[in-house]
Write an enzyme that holds these catalytic residues in place. Sequence first.
Site, short mmCIF file in Angstrom:
data_model
loop_
_atom_site.label_atom_id
_atom_site.label_comp_id
_atom_site.label_asym_id
_atom_site.label_seq_id
_atom_site.Cartn_x
_atom_site.Cartn_y
_atom_site.Cartn_z
N HIS A 173 12.59 -2.56 2.76
CA HIS A 173 12.05 -1.24 3.12
C HIS A 173 13.00 -0.18 2.58
O HIS A 173 14.23 -0.29 2.78
CB HIS A 173 11.92 -1.07 4.64
CG HIS A 173 10.98 -2.07 5.23
ND1 HIS A 173 9.62 -1.97 5.08
CD2 HIS A 173 11.21 -3.21 5.91
CE1 HIS A 173 9.05 -3.02 5.66
NE2 HIS A 173 9.99 -3.78 6.17
N ASP A 215 1.48 -15.47 7.28
CA ASP A 215 1.09 -16.87 7.07
C ASP A 215 1.28 -17.31 5.62
O ASP A 215 1.70 -18.44 5.36
CB ASP A 215 -0.37 -17.09 7.50
CG ASP A 215 -0.56 -17.04 9.01
OD1 ASP A 215 0.45 -17.00 9.74
OD2 ASP A 215 -1.72 -17.05 9.46
N ARG A 218 6.82 1.25 13.63
CA ARG A 218 7.48 0.66 12.45
C ARG A 218 8.62 -0.28 12.84
O ARG A 218 9.28 -0.86 11.98
CB ARG A 218 8.04 1.76 11.54
CG ARG A 218 6.98 2.67 10.97
CD ARG A 218 7.57 3.68 9.99
NE ARG A 218 6.70 4.82 9.86
CZ ARG A 218 5.62 4.88 9.06
NH1 ARG A 218 5.31 3.87 8.28
NH2 ARG A 218 4.86 5.96 9.03
N PRO A 232 0.80 -1.23 0.00
CA PRO A 232 0.00 0.00 0.00
C PRO A 232 0.83 1.28 0.00
O PRO A 232 1.85 1.37 0.69
CB PRO A 232 -0.83 -0.10 1.28
CG PRO A 232 -0.13 -1.10 2.13
CD PRO A 232 0.53 -2.06 1.18
N ASN A 233 0.34 2.22 -0.78
CA ASN A 233 0.88 3.59 -0.88
C ASN A 233 2.18 3.68 -1.67
O ASN A 233 2.65 4.78 -1.96
CB ASN A 233 1.05 4.24 0.51
CG ASN A 233 -0.26 4.29 1.27
OD1 ASN A 233 -1.24 4.80 0.74
ND2 ASN A 233 -0.31 3.73 2.47
N SER A 278 13.04 3.04 3.48
CA SER A 278 13.50 3.86 4.61
C SER A 278 14.04 2.95 5.71
O SER A 278 13.74 1.75 5.75
CB SER A 278 12.35 4.70 5.14
OG SER A 278 11.34 3.88 5.70
N ARG A 283 5.00 10.97 -2.59
CA ARG A 283 4.68 10.78 -1.18
C ARG A 283 5.92 10.99 -0.30
O ARG A 283 6.94 10.31 -0.51
CB ARG A 283 4.20 9.32 -1.05
CG ARG A 283 4.08 8.80 0.33
CD ARG A 283 4.03 7.27 0.31
NE ARG A 283 3.77 6.77 1.63
CZ ARG A 283 4.13 5.57 2.05
NH1 ARG A 283 4.78 4.74 1.25
NH2 ARG A 283 3.86 5.19 3.27
N TYR A 300 11.20 9.04 1.28
CA TYR A 300 11.27 7.97 0.27
C TYR A 300 11.97 8.37 -1.02
O TYR A 300 12.18 7.52 -1.89
CB TYR A 300 9.85 7.47 -0.05
CG TYR A 300 9.14 6.89 1.15
CD1 TYR A 300 9.59 5.71 1.72
CD2 TYR A 300 8.04 7.53 1.71
CE1 TYR A 300 8.96 5.18 2.84
CE2 TYR A 300 7.40 7.01 2.82
CZ TYR A 300 7.87 5.83 3.38
OH TYR A 300 7.24 5.31 4.49
N ASN A 306 8.04 -5.51 -0.50
CA ASN A 306 7.90 -4.34 0.36
C ASN A 306 6.42 -4.23 0.64
O ASN A 306 5.65 -3.73 -0.20
CB ASN A 306 8.43 -3.08 -0.32
CG ASN A 306 8.37 -1.87 0.61
OD1 ASN A 306 7.72 -1.92 1.67
ND2 ASN A 306 9.03 -0.79 0.24
N ALA A 333 2.99 -0.56 5.01
CA ALA A 333 2.48 -0.59 6.38
C ALA A 333 1.98 -1.98 6.80
O ALA A 333 1.96 -2.29 8.01
CB ALA A 333 1.36 0.43 6.54
N ARG A 382 12.58 5.47 12.71
CA ARG A 382 11.29 6.16 12.59
C ARG A 382 10.39 5.81 13.78
O ARG A 382 10.87 5.34 14.80
CB ARG A 382 10.67 5.80 11.22
CG ARG A 382 11.59 6.22 10.05
CD ARG A 382 10.98 5.89 8.71
NE ARG A 382 9.74 6.62 8.50
CZ ARG A 382 8.85 6.31 7.54
NH1 ARG A 382 9.10 5.30 6.71
NH2 ARG A 382 7.74 7.01 7.42
N GLU A 418 12.52 -9.31 2.37
CA GLU A 418 11.70 -8.16 2.79
C GLU A 418 12.52 -6.89 2.54
O GLU A 418 13.69 -6.82 2.94
CB GLU A 418 11.38 -8.30 4.28
CG GLU A 418 10.62 -7.12 4.86
CD GLU A 418 10.39 -7.26 6.38
OE1 GLU A 418 10.73 -8.32 6.96
OE2 GLU A 418 9.89 -6.29 6.97
N HIS A 465 3.91 -4.18 9.24
CA HIS A 465 3.86 -3.99 10.69
C HIS A 465 2.59 -4.58 11.30
O HIS A 465 2.45 -4.58 12.53
CB HIS A 465 3.95 -2.50 11.02
CG HIS A 465 5.04 -1.80 10.27
ND1 HIS A 465 6.36 -2.16 10.40
CD2 HIS A 465 5.02 -0.78 9.35
CE1 HIS A 465 7.11 -1.39 9.60
NE2 HIS A 465 6.31 -0.56 8.96
C1 DQA Z 1 8.18 1.22 4.00
C2 DQA Z 1 8.20 1.53 5.50
C3 DQA Z 1 6.82 1.32 6.10
O1 DQA Z 1 6.85 1.61 7.49
C4 DQA Z 1 5.82 2.24 5.45
O2 DQA Z 1 4.53 2.00 5.95
C5 DQA Z 1 5.83 2.16 3.97
C6 DQA Z 1 7.12 2.04 3.28
C7 DQA Z 1 9.53 1.54 3.35
O3 DQA Z 1 9.72 1.11 2.21
O4 DQA Z 1 10.38 2.21 3.93
O5 DQA Z 1 4.81 2.28 3.30
O6 DQA Z 1 7.93 -0.16 3.83
#
Ligand code: DQA
Length: 157
Positions: free
Chosen positions: A114, A101, A125, A24-25, A116, A32, A37, A88, A91, A121, A112, A94
């Site tokens: 990320h 699962d 997170r 998401p996002n 950032s 954003r 980012y 990735n 959110a 942070r 995995e 978390h």
């Molecule tokens: C993220 C870090 C997450 O905490 C955040 O919700 C994201 C991006 C990152 O790529 O740093 O959407 O996964």
Amino acid sequence: MAKSSTRASAQKSSAKPVFVLNGPNLNLLGQREPEIYGRTTLADIEKQVRAKAKALGLTADCRQSNHEGELVDWIHEAREGACGVILNAGAYSHTSIAIHDALAALDIPVIEVHISNVYKRESFRHHSTISSVATGVICGLGTIGYDLALEAVKSKL
Ligand code: DQA
């Protein structure tokens, strides 16, 4: 004899793509919170990832969804259809036991990512539901983290 059959089976498994899944996002990357980012868009990242995959002799199947269930469905698809997963989960990293699962049911490398450094942070997170079922975690290195994740998948095949 054993050597060539090992090579044949490695080729067979790496003929499948690496799924590069963004949650998401992350479709808003570039717009954003650029101070966190950066200015690189998701389309830029996917282009970079496909080129890196090609250089490593892999292919990347890049997808993004804002929906937890869709990410779960894609992880299920990876059981038969991918040689590795780079995720990735934004959110959902978390919060999502469903994604935990689904990943636990995979027997291919899972990295995995990320962009950032989540540990610098907010405290919410600092916990990931995914890390315990990932092969490895790359965090805080910016968008190059996806390329490093591809190298990690390649090293595990
Ligand atoms: C993220 C870090 C997450 O905490 C955040 O919700 C994201 C991006 C990152 O790529 O740093 O959407 O996964």
